[in-house]
Design a protein around this motif. Structure first.
Motif, PDB file in Angstrom:
ATOM      1  N   ASP A 114      11.419 -14.895  65.802  1.00 25.02           N
ATOM      2  CA  ASP A 114      10.797 -13.762  66.485  1.00 25.02           C
ATOM      3  C   ASP A 114       9.514 -13.272  65.809  1.00 25.02           C
ATOM      4  O   ASP A 114       8.860 -12.372  66.333  1.00 25.02           O
ATOM      5  CB  ASP A 114      11.759 -12.582  66.642  1.00 25.02           C
ATOM      6  N   TYR A 166      12.864 -12.768  80.667  1.00 21.04           N
ATOM      7  CA  TYR A 166      13.150 -13.282  79.331  1.00 21.04           C
ATOM      8  C   TYR A 166      12.065 -14.286  78.954  1.00 21.04           C
ATOM      9  O   TYR A 166      11.611 -15.064  79.796  1.00 21.04           O
ATOM     10  CB  TYR A 166      14.534 -13.944  79.292  1.00 21.04           C
ATOM     11  N   ILE A 211      11.035 -18.005  69.275  1.00 26.78           N
ATOM     12  CA  ILE A 211      10.961 -16.583  69.600  1.00 26.78           C
ATOM     13  C   ILE A 211      11.733 -16.392  70.893  1.00 26.78           C
ATOM     14  O   ILE A 211      11.621 -17.207  71.816  1.00 26.78           O
ATOM     15  CB  ILE A 211       9.509 -16.106  69.789  1.00 26.78           C
ATOM     16  N   ASP A 212      12.527 -15.338  70.983  1.00 29.96           N
ATOM     17  CA  ASP A 212      13.083 -14.947  72.277  1.00 29.96           C
ATOM     18  C   ASP A 212      12.921 -13.441  72.432  1.00 29.96           C
ATOM     19  O   ASP A 212      13.041 -12.687  71.480  1.00 29.96           O
ATOM     20  CB  ASP A 212      14.524 -15.394  72.479  1.00 29.96           C
ATOM     21  N   ALA A 213      12.608 -13.046  73.647  1.00 29.49           N
ATOM     22  CA  ALA A 213      12.268 -11.648  73.900  1.00 29.49           C
ATOM     23  C   ALA A 213      12.680 -11.270  75.310  1.00 29.49           C
ATOM     24  O   ALA A 213      12.840 -12.125  76.186  1.00 29.49           O
ATOM     25  CB  ALA A 213      10.768 -11.421  73.718  1.00 29.49           C
ATOM     26  N   THR A 214      12.852  -9.974  75.527  1.00 31.47           N
ATOM     27  CA  THR A 214      13.045  -9.452  76.871  1.00 31.47           C
ATOM     28  C   THR A 214      11.718  -8.883  77.373  1.00 31.47           C
ATOM     29  O   THR A 214      10.859  -8.484  76.592  1.00 31.47           O
ATOM     30  CB  THR A 214      14.112  -8.353  76.890  1.00 31.47           C
ATOM     31  N   PHE A 249       7.026  -6.532  76.076  1.00 36.11           N
ATOM     32  CA  PHE A 249       7.899  -7.496  75.414  1.00 36.11           C
ATOM     33  C   PHE A 249       8.627  -6.820  74.248  1.00 36.11           C
ATOM     34  O   PHE A 249       8.038  -6.028  73.505  1.00 36.11           O
ATOM     35  CB  PHE A 249       7.081  -8.675  74.878  1.00 36.11           C
ATOM     36  N   ALA A 250       9.897  -7.173  74.051  1.00 34.27           N
ATOM     37  CA  ALA A 250      10.690  -6.676  72.927  1.00 34.27           C
ATOM     38  C   ALA A 250      11.466  -7.842  72.340  1.00 34.27           C
ATOM     39  O   ALA A 250      12.231  -8.508  73.052  1.00 34.27           O
ATOM     40  CB  ALA A 250      11.641  -5.569  73.376  1.00 34.27           C
ATOM     41  N   THR A 251      11.265  -8.094  71.047  1.00 35.15           N
ATOM     42  CA  THR A 251      11.896  -9.245  70.397  1.00 35.15           C
ATOM     43  C   THR A 251      13.179  -8.876  69.664  1.00 35.15           C
ATOM     44  O   THR A 251      13.708  -9.693  68.905  1.00 35.15           O
ATOM     45  CB  THR A 251      10.910  -9.902  69.407  1.00 35.15           C
ATOM     46  N   ASP A 252      13.701  -7.667  69.853  1.00 41.67           N
ATOM     47  CA  ASP A 252      14.919  -7.258  69.158  1.00 41.67           C
ATOM     48  C   ASP A 252      16.116  -8.121  69.562  1.00 41.67           C
ATOM     49  O   ASP A 252      17.019  -8.371  68.766  1.00 41.67           O
ATOM     50  CB  ASP A 252      15.232  -5.787  69.442  1.00 41.67           C
ATOM     51  N   ASP A 272      18.353 -11.378  70.511  1.00 43.18           N
ATOM     52  CA  ASP A 272      18.461 -12.790  70.157  1.00 43.18           C
ATOM     53  C   ASP A 272      19.508 -13.441  71.040  1.00 43.18           C
ATOM     54  O   ASP A 272      20.635 -12.942  71.169  1.00 43.18           O
ATOM     55  CB  ASP A 272      18.865 -12.978  68.689  1.00 43.18           C
ATOM     56  N   THR A 329      21.079  -4.497  71.105  1.00 35.59           N
ATOM     57  CA  THR A 329      19.973  -5.255  71.694  1.00 35.59           C
ATOM     58  C   THR A 329      20.442  -6.187  72.805  1.00 35.59           C
ATOM     59  O   THR A 329      19.620  -6.647  73.598  1.00 35.59           O
ATOM     60  CB  THR A 329      19.257  -6.091  70.626  1.00 35.59           C
TER      61      THR A 329
END
Length: 757
Positions: A91, A113, A124-127, A134-137, A139, A290
């Motif tokens: 991330d 996503y 990296i994965d994000a919502t 984008f929010a990378t909190d 997983d 998250t």
């Protein structure tokens, strides 16, 4: 192996049906495995946003299989273009060669996503919410692999269907929103299909709509954890344990639950010194909080998406009795869909007499060109004899591909010690995208004086009215011999008042964002506030007449070239009582040295001199203790110095070692005390204010070993401290003293393992 041209032509005519065999995620595009996939070749430039054909051939494959959504990429990259294989912590990412999948499983533009794979196979994965936030909190557990050859490189992803809640399909089919893109690390060029950019106001809802077979996967995952802590200061030790549960019996329903969620020092918040009237916002890294939280992320109260109706750091935050943090016993979260409606339920409970109970319910429904949503939240706080309810309704309308409108209405109903308080607020956001790179945005916000959202949400302030208009122009046809590849001009005017008719300020801003051909970027901004008032600085003890304010900003990012990357920022901010002629000057220098693709060292030096720092000094209270028996405003000449640094070593695919250090030194010399006259004008007073200074230290060494996906062993050593004194001291000496701080020193070990059934 790449597909032959004749095979590609044939496959592009086939439907998105699943083969009889599974995709072997090894990073190699095998024609037999990808038979029946949709083949995409029309990748176009979106950074810079010219929408011209991509500078390098890129191919993508989309295939729905019973095991998940399979995505393949092949990126042509000749020897003349350097390949950037930098490894990165999950991330964190890097300015490296990479590919992206953006997917909206419901195709309604509400929640998406992002799955990113770097050439180094880092991920990296994000919502994605609110179109392009984008929010990378979060997983997720998904498969990925890369491979290289002389011609270029390839990547494969397999996203299981249990990764997110989804609406039911129709007739055995599902329509998803999707985009594939590829980034060349050496130049920063981005090529995508379809040709839409994350920088545009409408991104998520503009993804290509693709019909695929409908599949469903069930999953039961149980993740227990155990942790141990040894405190070097008091010699004590302790052990803890808990469990997270994730159950998805089908695509339309999902349950997450946690018992005694962990609050260990695996992730550390950034050190912050904040004497303003606005609370500092921190993101949440706890896995339960998250997991599919994006459905509840309703931005309200600002354009920067920091304000929100559900701020999960409230759960387990500072306790209502002022002693430590709340002890979370358990929490549960449901996400699902039924009858065309999406729904979510959230509940959490804290222990002890000062514990709180949190509840939230949200539902949405979407139609062809518009959608509606509603949310209710409630917090019960027995220690304060307080109950807080918040009601929300949102509507989004996209009457054309160029025009979109977003409306949100909010009301709060709070009862404390038998006294009721009710108020409301609302916002409207309008975006219009013209041809030739021009676009407009209008934003209106009203926050009632009695609106209270911070029992469960995060709102910087209430009692506020804000009106803003912006026009922007993107230039992507920059000459090839220029160091720049694109320019984005933005011009804005705004007006601020509070709900009692107090004029806070009228303002303007001009910003120039630049993309550089070396993959870097720069920004220059100028802003001005007219004379007005400050109704926050005194914490409710009056409104202060304020002169005009002025701001100048410049920042520059140069990505890694050989062993070095660099970020720098310079700012002039005049926002005190002296007006534009006496502003704060600050510099931020952040170089990173890369020993190789897996080991790097970074440093940061931030310095600020503020000759006109305005603070509220309550009688006998920090930070200006000792000024007497009355409240005052204080002007200070302040110097702040931060020295940060660290190391990131990706030992291998399973192991990483991180060292992180942050220090802060602040010296504030009292210049003038001010009384506040009845008309709001500051009046000089002879009473002297105390000088003060402080220092702060945060240090962490963290080792992580990945036992299995989302299963890790952490070993962390943490040390920190805070020192405050009622006297002045040079920041250089303070910074040196910060390294001797030792209020906390702990060794922390945590083991969590995810069992999938």
């Amino acid at each position: 192996m790449r597909l032959a041209p004749t095979s590609l032509a044939l496959l592009s005519l086939l439907s998105l049906s699943a083969p009889a065999w599974a995709i072997d995620v090894d990073g190699r595009i095998d024609p037999a495995e990808w038979q029946g996939a949709r083949h995409v070749t029309d990748f176009r430039q979106v950074q810079p946003l010219s929408r011209a054909p991509g500078s390098q051939p890129t191919e993508g494959w989309i295939l729905a299989t019973p095991e998940g959504l399979a995505i393949g990429f092949h990126s042509t990259e000749p020897a003349s273009i350097p390949r950037t294989r930098q490894s990165a912590q999950r991330d964190v990412g890097a300015q490296a060669d990479r590919v992206n999948l953006y997917v909206d499983f419901d195709g309604d533009g509400r929640t998406g996503y992002n799955f990113t794979v770097l050439l180094s196979d880092s991920i990296i994965d994000a919502t994605i919410t609110n179109e392009n936030q984008f929010a990378t909190d979060w997983d997720g557990n998904w498969k990925h692999a890369v491979s290289e050859d002389a011609e270029g490189w390839s990547a494969e992803m397999l996203i299981p269907w249990y990764i997110a809640p989804m609406q039911a399909g129709s007739g055995g089919k599902r329509t998803i929103g999707i985009q594939l893109d590829r980034v060349i690390g050496a130049s920063g060029e981005r090529m995508a299909w379809p040709a839409v950019s994350v920088q545009e106001p409408r991104f998520l809802s503009a993804l290509a709509k693709v019909e695929i077979p409908e599949y469903s996967q069930a999953l039961l995952a149980i993740t227990p954890y155990v942790s141990g802590l040894y405190d070097h200061i008091d010699g004590g030790s302790g052990f803890d344990g808990g469990v997270d549960l994730f159950w998805k019996p089908n695509s339309r329903f999902q349950l997450s639950a946690t018992l005694n969620p962990d609050f260990g020092q695996v992730e550390s918040d950034q050190l912050v010194v904040n004497f303003s009237a606005t609370e500092t916002f921190f993101s949440d890294k706890r896995p339960f909080f998250t997991e599919n939280q994006a459905f509840f992320d309703v931005p309200f109260g600002s354009l920067n998406n920091a304000n929100r109706l559900l701020y999960t750091r409230r759960v387990g935050g500072p306790a209502d009795d002022g002693v430590g943090s709340g002890d979370v016993i358990a929490a549960v979260k449901l996400n699902g869909s039924a009858g065309g409606f999406n729904y979510g339920v959230f509940a959490a409970s804290e222990a002890d007499a000062a514990g709180r109970d949190f509840y939230a319910l949200r539902t949405t429904r979407d139609f062809d060109a518009q959608g509606v949503g509603a949310m209710f939240s409630r917090v019960e706080r027995p220690f304060l004899d307080r109950e807080a309810n918040v009601y929300e309704f949102d509507h989004r309308w996209t009457p054309s591909p160029k025009l979109s409108l977003r409306t949100t209405l909010v009301g709060s109903d709070v009862v404390q010690a038998g006294e009721a308080a009710r108020d409301s607020g609302g916002q409207v956001l309008v975006d219009y995208d013209h041809d030739n790179g021009w676009r407009q945005q209008g934003y209106a916000l009203h926050l009632g004086d009695g609106l209270q959202l911070n029992d469960f949400g995060y709102l910087e302030r209430n009692d506020f009215n804000y009106l803003r208009y912006q026009v922007a122009h993107r230039l992507a046809d920059v000459p090839r011999d220029s160091a720049y590849s694109a320019h984005d001009w933005r011009y804005a005017v705004s007006r601020r008042t509070n709900d009692h008719g107090v004029h806070i300020a009228d303002a303007f801003s001009v910003d120039l964002f630049n993309d550089l051909r070396n993959g870097g970027s720069s920004w220059f901004g100028i802003a001005g506030f007219g004379p007005g008032h400050d109704d926050l600085v005194t914490r409710g003890n009056g409104v202060v007449d304020m002169p005009a304010k002025a701001y100048l900003n410049y920042e520059h990012f140069r990505p890694r070239k050989e062993h070095w990357s660099f970020y720098g920022n310079a700012q002039y901010a005049a926002e005190g009582l002296a007006g534009p002629r006496r502003g704060a000057i600050s510099f931020d220098l952040n170089p990173t040295y890369f020993v190789n693709d897996t080991l790097s060292f970074y440093g940061e030096l931030f310095a600020r001199h503020n000759p006109d720092w305005l603070l509220w000094c309550p009688a006998g209270g920090a930070p200006c203790a000792g000024q007497g028996a009355r409240d005052l405003l204080g002007t200070y000449r302040a110097n702040l110095l931060q020295l940060n640094g660290g190391m990131q070593w990706i030992i291998n695919a399973k192991q990483e070692l991180r060292i992180k250090m942050e220090t802060i030194a602040l010296d504030a010399h009292a210049v003038q005390g001010w009384d506040l006259a009845a008309n709001g004008r500051p009046q000089r007073v002879g009473d002297g204010l105390n000088d003060f200074s402080l220092r702060n230290l945060g240090f962490q060494i963290r080792y992580r070993y990945e036992l299995a996906p989302l299963s890790n062993l952490y070993v962390a050593y943490v040390r920190g401290g805070f020192g405050f004194q009622d006297e002045s001291q040079a920041v250089g000496g303070l910074l040196g003293d910060a390294f001797s701080l030792r209020d906390d020193e702990q060794l922390f070990v945590k083991l969590n393992y995810r069992f999938e059934l």
